[in-house]
Design an enzyme around this catalytic site. Sequence first.
Site, PDB file in Angstrom:
ATOM      1  N   ASP A  42       0.829  -1.212   0.000  1.00  0.00           N
ATOM      2  CA  ASP A  42       0.000   0.000   0.000  1.00  0.00           C
ATOM      3  C   ASP A  42       0.863   1.261   0.000  1.00  0.00           C
ATOM      4  O   ASP A  42       0.542   2.248  -0.664  1.00  0.00           O
ATOM      5  CB  ASP A  42      -0.929   0.036   1.230  1.00  0.00           C
ATOM      6  CG  ASP A  42      -2.020  -1.013   1.121  1.00  0.00           C
ATOM      7  OD1 ASP A  42      -2.213  -1.536   0.007  1.00  0.00           O
ATOM      8  OD2 ASP A  42      -2.643  -1.322   2.159  1.00  0.00           O
ATOM      9  N   LYS A 121      -9.971 -27.615 -19.546  1.00  0.00           N
ATOM     10  CA  LYS A 121     -10.771 -26.710 -20.371  1.00  0.00           C
ATOM     11  C   LYS A 121     -11.689 -25.934 -19.434  1.00  0.00           C
ATOM     12  O   LYS A 121     -12.603 -26.491 -18.847  1.00  0.00           O
ATOM     13  CB  LYS A 121     -11.589 -27.518 -21.383  1.00  0.00           C
ATOM     14  CG  LYS A 121     -12.338 -26.635 -22.337  1.00  0.00           C
ATOM     15  CD  LYS A 121     -12.997 -27.444 -23.435  1.00  0.00           C
ATOM     16  CE  LYS A 121     -13.730 -26.512 -24.382  1.00  0.00           C
ATOM     17  NZ  LYS A 121     -14.725 -25.679 -23.715  1.00  0.00           N
ATOM     18  N   LYS A 324     -14.334 -33.720 -23.675  1.00  0.00           N
ATOM     19  CA  LYS A 324     -15.267 -33.192 -22.690  1.00  0.00           C
ATOM     20  C   LYS A 324     -15.479 -34.140 -21.512  1.00  0.00           C
ATOM     21  O   LYS A 324     -15.469 -35.368 -21.669  1.00  0.00           O
ATOM     22  CB  LYS A 324     -16.640 -32.922 -23.348  1.00  0.00           C
ATOM     23  CG  LYS A 324     -16.604 -31.939 -24.489  1.00  0.00           C
ATOM     24  CD  LYS A 324     -16.265 -30.530 -24.042  1.00  0.00           C
ATOM     25  CE  LYS A 324     -17.425 -29.832 -23.419  1.00  0.00           C
ATOM     26  NZ  LYS A 324     -18.341 -29.198 -24.354  1.00  0.00           N
ATOM     27  N   CYS A 441     -42.786 -29.461  17.020  1.00  0.00           N
ATOM     28  CA  CYS A 441     -42.495 -30.337  15.879  1.00  0.00           C
ATOM     29  C   CYS A 441     -41.084 -30.893  16.044  1.00  0.00           C
ATOM     30  O   CYS A 441     -40.131 -30.130  16.249  1.00  0.00           O
ATOM     31  CB  CYS A 441     -42.592 -29.543  14.583  1.00  0.00           C
ATOM     32  SG  CYS A 441     -42.111 -30.513  13.157  1.00  0.00           S
TER      33      CYS A 441
HETATM   34  N1  5U1 Z   1      -7.184 -24.570 -22.195  1.00  0.00           N
HETATM   35  C1  5U1 Z   1      -7.660 -24.251 -23.397  1.00  0.00           C
HETATM   36  N2  5U1 Z   1      -8.918 -23.932 -23.635  1.00  0.00           N
HETATM   37  N3  5U1 Z   1      -9.010 -23.662 -24.926  1.00  0.00           N
HETATM   38  C2  5U1 Z   1     -10.091 -23.306 -25.676  1.00  0.00           C
HETATM   39  N4  5U1 Z   1      -6.960 -24.218 -24.535  1.00  0.00           N
HETATM   40  C3  5U1 Z   1      -7.796 -23.838 -25.494  1.00  0.00           C
HETATM   41  N5  5U1 Z   1      -7.597 -23.670 -26.798  1.00  0.00           N
HETATM   42  C4  5U1 Z   1      -8.620 -23.299 -27.574  1.00  0.00           C
HETATM   43  C5  5U1 Z   1      -9.905 -23.095 -27.031  1.00  0.00           C
HETATM   44  C6  5U1 Z   1     -11.042 -22.706 -27.870  1.00  0.00           C
HETATM   45  O1  5U1 Z   1      -8.494 -23.101 -28.900  1.00  0.00           O
HETATM   46  C7  5U1 Z   1      -7.219 -23.222 -29.541  1.00  0.00           C
HETATM   47  C8  5U1 Z   1      -6.705 -24.618 -29.523  1.00  0.00           C
HETATM   48  C9  5U1 Z   1      -7.443 -22.772 -30.944  1.00  0.00           C
END
Ligand code: 5U1
Length: 686
Positions: A42, A121, A324, A441
């Site tokens: 800070d 992902k 997925k 109750c």
């Molecule tokens: N971790 C990750 N998510 N993601 C989504 N990598 C990654 N790469 C993507 C997408 C749509 O696209 C590239 C491979 C083009």
Amino acid sequence: MSRIPKPDDARKRIEELRKAINYHNYLYYVLDSPEISDAQYDAMFRELEELERAYPEFVTPDSPTQRVGAPPLDKFATVEHAQPMLSLANAFTDEEAREFDERVRRFLQWSGTVEYVVEPKMDGVAVELVYINGSLTTGSTRGDGIRGEDVTQNIRTIKSIPLRLLEPQPPAPPIPERVDVRGEVYMRIKDFLELNEKRRESGEPLFANPRNAAAGSLRQLDSSITAQRPLDMFAYGIGELRGVSFDTHWEVLQGLKAWGLKVNPLVKLCKGIDEAIDRYHELLEMRHELPYEADGAVLKVNSISLQRALGEISRSPRWAIAFKFPSKQETTVVRDIQVQVGRTGVLTPVAILEPVRVGGVQVSRATLHNQDEVERKDVRVGDTVIVQRAGEVIPEIVSVVIEKRPPGAKPFRMPEKCPVCGARVERLEGEVAHRCMGISCPAKLKESIIHFASKRAMDIDGMGEKLVDQLVEKGLVKSLDDIYRLTLENLASLERMAEKSASNVLEAIEKSKEIPLDRFYYALGIRHVGEHLARVLARHYPDPRLLMDAKEEELEAIRDIGPKVARAIASFFREPQNRKVVEELFRLGVRPVAPSTARPSPLQGKTVVFTGALSSMTRQEAQALVERLGGRPASSVSRKTDIVVAGPGAGSKLREAQNLGIPVISEEEFLKMVAQAEREGGGGHG
Ligand code: 5U1
């Protein structure tokens, strides 16, 4: 900063401070391992702010002081991505992941193994950040992949996104002339739940899941709102890149890290498809422990030259795939709708489902929250429904598949009698919840006893939570009145209860029989009847049997009692279980003492406002005194005010009282009034 330095020194110091602050931001927000205290940070930040205030010409957009403060926009501008942001083809099974690997090798005419980078992902919002010579210039959403929305102002508020890239240490590549960083903005599950809780409290619509919360936060036209939302970002790739080159995707990720961006620590370099699939299963196993939502793993060919050779097909790269996780939404059938009664007597409908695996977890029940929610979704027994596990919380029903509704399925209705104790169920005005009205109750007995015995109610010393647990669990207290049937033997038989303590508790129970009536009314736990209203009731109903038979209209005629409270009281005593408990309490010797009816206190029924300082007590104590003597403390002066007590420093309230011709007295006069009232025994009791 005591002295303003000369321009050259200021410029140098500003640079030093920015570098240091950026580095400590990085340690704190990206690596989660700060090296200095908040106070030290800070102090540096304040020094930089002061220097920039003294020399506004040295302020640059990438200064750490410039994250927030942009004026709200009317709408977002559109940004064209220098290179399209591709989307990913999906794989759902190990077999499909292997087919992807076979396609890659066939295309490359390669018989050996292919190296893959496997990354979680993230279930968030894809963004692109443009850094020119290390400074963040634009942040945009993916949009349709070609053009997105310009959310630069909002992106700048995300603390883990550097406004200026870190100067990397060799052998890491230097800051490039231009780099378009791609990644996912997300919200942690915990933060999403907290945000929704706050929104619930303030009556704002809730976000369905962390992804919607992140998207909604990032797409705010007023960046000061985004700044208050706990967003974060993982970088996972690059688009346009000038001035630096990489051979592999793994090196790209290391480069992004070295420039100060946050890269998911769970990324892994895998030797071939078997290892990549194993990693996917590891991530799947970890899925429920992760602090954020991930909906799969991304498998990417590591070599950039192979990526180039593979190219793309219909806007998806041939070199990557989204593997997925099993869906977190599934369809199933509602077998039954049961009603649970919670600790506070609230009834919650719960759908009993045909068991189904949702996101890898067996689900057989889903909460329906309340009657309104069931009606809104119109869930009926026999319905086919879509269930989801949002934010890893209790499963919920998203919607009904109406086409599959069996003929004759009936709308759900809350039961009129409590499924646990048979007492009446009521939904009080202005509430969404249905409640069991039964004081004893079993579902809420523990809570009822704890409240009944508490200090401000019957004041049964020693009857705390642990004792109540044992009394209920051992079946010694099945109804509130059973408290007065307890014997020394009963109590001494409990764990950790010496004979002496047992006899103390028994003594406290005995003593509680002679309780002021207002405390007795309060102890019954009638909805909306707090201590103040209990005092009002005690003054108007010195005989509890009169209160037990009071009609709603009669109660409503009392000044402090509105229709909601009147209904709650009448409803409480309409329930036979409650009347029986009260009668039993009297039979067992509970004798609430009604307030004295000697002479009405001079404060009886008077509305009193305090203004200015008091010397002998706090404002709260004075207000409590007024209540005790049958008056009504209020915080503002109006025509309804009877007395204003003014002390030193009294201001607008005093003037208002004088304008309205309301009697104004001093603290001393007030104390005299109090003393007189207490001598004559008027008003309530304390
Ligand atoms: N971790 C990750 N998510 N993601 C989504 N990598 C990654 N790469 C993507 C997408 C749509 O696209 C590239 C491979 C083009």
